[in-house]
Design an enzyme around this catalytic site. Structure first.
Site, PDB file in Angstrom:
ATOM      1  N   CYS A  43       1.075  -1.460   0.086  1.00 59.31           N
ATOM      2  CA  CYS A  43      -0.059  -0.234   0.148  1.00 59.31           C
ATOM      3  C   CYS A  43       1.215   1.255  -0.062  1.00 59.31           C
ATOM      4  O   CYS A  43       0.754   1.960  -0.306  1.00 59.31           O
ATOM      5  CB  CYS A  43      -0.814   0.225   1.067  1.00 59.31           C
ATOM      6  SG  CYS A  43      -2.398   1.469   1.346  1.00 59.31           S
ATOM      7  N   CYS A  48      -1.816   1.627  -3.458  1.00 61.54           N
ATOM      8  CA  CYS A  48      -2.625   2.344  -3.149  1.00 61.54           C
ATOM      9  C   CYS A  48      -2.326   4.230  -3.040  1.00 61.54           C
ATOM     10  O   CYS A  48      -2.814   4.626  -3.335  1.00 61.54           O
ATOM     11  CB  CYS A  48      -3.492   1.528  -1.648  1.00 61.54           C
ATOM     12  SG  CYS A  48      -3.416   1.844  -0.605  1.00 61.54           S
ATOM     13  N   LYS A  51      -0.207   5.582  -5.863  1.00 63.32           N
ATOM     14  CA  LYS A  51      -1.586   5.883  -6.638  1.00 63.32           C
ATOM     15  C   LYS A  51      -2.850   6.939  -6.550  1.00 63.32           C
ATOM     16  O   LYS A  51      -3.123   7.163  -7.599  1.00 63.32           O
ATOM     17  CB  LYS A  51      -1.654   4.390  -6.859  1.00 63.32           C
ATOM     18  CG  LYS A  51      -3.322   4.169  -8.015  1.00 63.32           C
ATOM     19  CD  LYS A  51      -4.921   2.757  -8.008  1.00 63.32           C
ATOM     20  CE  LYS A  51      -4.986   3.455  -5.914  1.00 63.32           C
ATOM     21  NZ  LYS A  51      -5.517   1.833  -5.411  1.00 63.32           N
ATOM     22  N   TYR A 178      -9.703  -3.324 -10.405  1.00 64.95           N
ATOM     23  CA  TYR A 178      -9.804  -1.763 -10.568  1.00 64.95           C
ATOM     24  C   TYR A 178      -8.449  -0.880 -10.036  1.00 64.95           C
ATOM     25  O   TYR A 178      -8.596  -0.352 -11.174  1.00 64.95           O
ATOM     26  CB  TYR A 178     -10.269  -1.268  -8.389  1.00 64.95           C
ATOM     27  CG  TYR A 178      -8.796  -2.316  -7.954  1.00 64.95           C
ATOM     28  CD1 TYR A 178      -8.277  -1.399  -7.267  1.00 64.95           C
ATOM     29  CD2 TYR A 178      -9.068  -3.296  -7.297  1.00 64.95           C
ATOM     30  CE1 TYR A 178      -7.239  -1.804  -6.566  1.00 64.95           C
ATOM     31  CE2 TYR A 178      -8.419  -4.061  -6.322  1.00 64.95           C
ATOM     32  CZ  TYR A 178      -7.353  -3.398  -6.312  1.00 64.95           C
ATOM     33  OH  TYR A 178      -5.622  -4.007  -5.087  1.00 64.95           O
ATOM     34  N   GLU A 182      -8.038   1.854 -12.914  1.00 63.08           N
ATOM     35  CA  GLU A 182      -7.817   3.205 -12.386  1.00 63.08           C
ATOM     36  C   GLU A 182      -6.539   4.022 -13.086  1.00 63.08           C
ATOM     37  O   GLU A 182      -6.056   4.899 -13.299  1.00 63.08           O
ATOM     38  CB  GLU A 182      -6.958   2.664 -10.560  1.00 63.08           C
ATOM     39  CG  GLU A 182      -8.138   2.812  -9.739  1.00 63.08           C
ATOM     40  CD  GLU A 182      -7.783   1.979  -8.382  1.00 63.08           C
ATOM     41  OE1 GLU A 182      -8.859   2.534  -7.699  1.00 63.08           O
ATOM     42  OE2 GLU A 182      -6.903   1.744  -8.235  1.00 63.08           O
ATOM     43  N   HIS A 439     -26.806  21.645   0.986  1.00 62.85           N
ATOM     44  CA  HIS A 439     -27.473  22.095  -0.156  1.00 62.85           C
ATOM     45  C   HIS A 439     -26.471  23.063  -0.030  1.00 62.85           C
ATOM     46  O   HIS A 439     -26.391  24.351   0.249  1.00 62.85           O
ATOM     47  CB  HIS A 439     -28.994  21.750  -0.827  1.00 62.85           C
ATOM     48  CG  HIS A 439     -29.201  23.258  -1.812  1.00 62.85           C
ATOM     49  ND1 HIS A 439     -29.621  21.933  -2.945  1.00 62.85           N
ATOM     50  CD2 HIS A 439     -29.335  24.220  -2.069  1.00 62.85           C
ATOM     51  CE1 HIS A 439     -29.505  22.675  -3.660  1.00 62.85           C
ATOM     52  NE2 HIS A 439     -29.322  23.926  -3.517  1.00 62.85           N
ATOM     53  N   GLU A 444     -26.287  14.912  -0.857  1.00 65.28           N
ATOM     54  CA  GLU A 444     -27.589  15.783  -1.452  1.00 65.28           C
ATOM     55  C   GLU A 444     -28.689  14.514  -1.123  1.00 65.28           C
ATOM     56  O   GLU A 444     -29.316  13.890  -0.787  1.00 65.28           O
ATOM     57  CB  GLU A 444     -27.870  16.559  -0.479  1.00 65.28           C
ATOM     58  CG  GLU A 444     -27.634  17.580  -1.840  1.00 65.28           C
ATOM     59  CD  GLU A 444     -28.258  18.527  -2.758  1.00 65.28           C
ATOM     60  OE1 GLU A 444     -30.062  19.215  -1.703  1.00 65.28           O
ATOM     61  OE2 GLU A 444     -27.686  19.569  -3.015  1.00 65.28           O
TER      62      GLU A 444
END
Length: 450
Positions: A43, A48, A51, A178, A182, A439, A444
């Site tokens: 990682c 990760c 990346k 993935y 990616e 908002h 939302e």
């Protein structure tokens, strides 16, 4: 005096192993850890973390292009691959130092060399030193799968892709998971011509396929090419340094500067002496463990990707912590693998937790409801970008318990992390309905499903 040199010896300095070592030490155990490459594991060093830094760099491609719609005059902007590459590697080195420092502060002894098992309680280091431990924890992670075809040595994997000498003008990324998707988004944003080639007709199979369809549609609109139902058969290296990739799909071979194979990861358990001392491995090489992370040998445990349960860093960390609490903390516990949120840092990102629509229908039939919000983020409206977001909520039963949330759109992973609490807590949709919306925001949409 203990009959062993250490109470715990950890093999592997990644996230799971480091967490297990540190927590075990705080519980009073005498702990050592061996790492043959760099502290931090996949990682931190080649996964990760670097990346995600590339993903951040890629975001500027679209932001700079649309800046004029937000009043900014930007001229002469150019991308410099080697600068970003080197800055990222500098930060990886910084993080590596932090990992080592954390272990040092916890009084964990570090051996910077390879370790193999020579007995249920014995480890031999590359230097020849033999060490004994009451317990041994295998936390060696995973390794990228090879291409498995003639010429596979000409392909890069996610290990090498971070160290390219220059940005490729063209790249073929083999795989549909993935990692493949990616890096497709990353290199397309950096200006490379990108083809995603996958042996089956679907990409990102574990994810909700309606959401995945949106990603592919948007990728194609940007110029990413998808070559599906195309098993890889051969890779040729050309005299000019390019590679020609052959597929068993009836189409012509394809030439590019770089071919990257991202067809999955396998447990990193080879040549460690595991099978020789009686540790059970499955056909993929994964260490077979129970819920308590114990292998078929009472003194040998394993956590993280080497067990091939769920290949996610946060899962490895929790497994390592649970191991330490159980064995040394007097608090036996296990972790749940149900409703683990995940994300694909594609362009735009996907985030998911719980059952997909197909899985929910397979389990619950007509006893589900699916709510959707298909919207155009406000930022895209002003900039003129046509990309839309899609959020899906899946509920089950008369109380409409939320059993799945799936999203594609900007910042999806950041938004889903909080919403995943509702899935784990088995909350009804009414809880979402009762929350007042923030908002204007994309988030939302999660409380406005009708």
């Amino acid at each position: 005096m203990s009959e062993f040199d250490y109470d715990l010896f950890v093999i592997g300095g990644g996230s799971g192993g480091v967490r297990a070592a540190r927590i075990s030490s705080t519980h009073g155990a005498k702990v050592a850890i061996a790492e043959e490459y760099r502290m931090g594991g996949t990682c931190v060093i080649r996964g990760c973390v670097p990346k995600k830094m590339l993903v951040y760099g890629a975001h500027f491609a679209e932001d700079l292009h649309e800046a004029d719609r937000y009043g900014w005059d930007i001229s002469g902007a150019e991308f410099n691959w080697t600068r970003l590459r080197d800055i990222i590697q500098d930060d990886v080195s910084r993080l590596e130092g932090l990992y080592a420092g954390t272990l040092g502060n916890a009084d964990v002894e570090i051996y910077k060399e390879r370790a193999v098992l020579t007995g249920p309680n014995e480890i031999k280091l590359a230097s020849g030193k033999v060490i004994t431990a009451k317990y041994i924890l295998i936390a060696t992670g995973g390794w990228p799968a090879n291409a498995g075809c003639p010429g596979e040595e000409h392909a890069l994997t996610s290990n090498e892709i971070f160290h390219l000498e220059e940005k490729p003008k063209s790249i073929i990324i083999v795989g549909g998971g993935y990692i493949a998707n990616e890096f497709a988004g990353i290199f397309h944003a950096f200006g490379s011509d990108v083809t995603v080639a996958n042996r089956s007709e679907k990409i990102l199979r574990p994810y909700d396929q309606e959401i995945v369809g949106k990603l592919q549609e948007m990728g194609e609109a940007k110029g990413i090419k998808y070559r599906l139902s195309a098993p890889l058969t051969k890779i040729d290296k050309n005299d000019d340094g390019t590679v020609t990739v052959h597929f068993d799909d009836g189409g012509e071979p394809q030439t590019a500067d770089v071919v990257m194979v991202a067809t999955g990861r396998v447990p990193n358990s080879a040549n460690m002496g595991l099978a020789e001392i009686g540790v059970e491995l499955d056909k993929s090489g994964a260490v077979v463990v129970g819920d308590d992370n114990k292998s078929s040998i009472d003194s040998v445990y394993a956590v993280g990707d080497v067990t091939n349960r769920v290949q996610l860093t946060p899962v490895a960390i929790r497994e390592g912590h649970a191991f330490a609490d159980s064995v040394f903390g007097g608090n036996p516990r296990t972790i749940s693998y149900e409703n683990i949120p995940s994300a694909v840092f594609s362009a735009p990102p996907i985030a998911s937790v719980g059952l997909t629509e197909d899985a929910a229908r397979a389990q619950h039939g007509d006893d589900i409801k699916v709510y959707k919000s298909d919207f155009r983020p406000m930022k895209n409206v002003l900039s003129g970008r046509e990309e839309r977001g899609l959020y899906k909520m899946i509920t089950q039963g008369p109380e409409e318990i939320v059993i799945g949330l799936h999203m594609i759109g900007p910042e999806s992973s950041e938004i889903l992390q909080g919403a995943a609490i509702a899935i784990v807590g088995k909350m009804p949709k009414q809880v979402f309905d009762d929350v007042v919306a923030i908002h204007p925001s994309m988030a939302e949409e999660l409380v406005l499903f009708k």
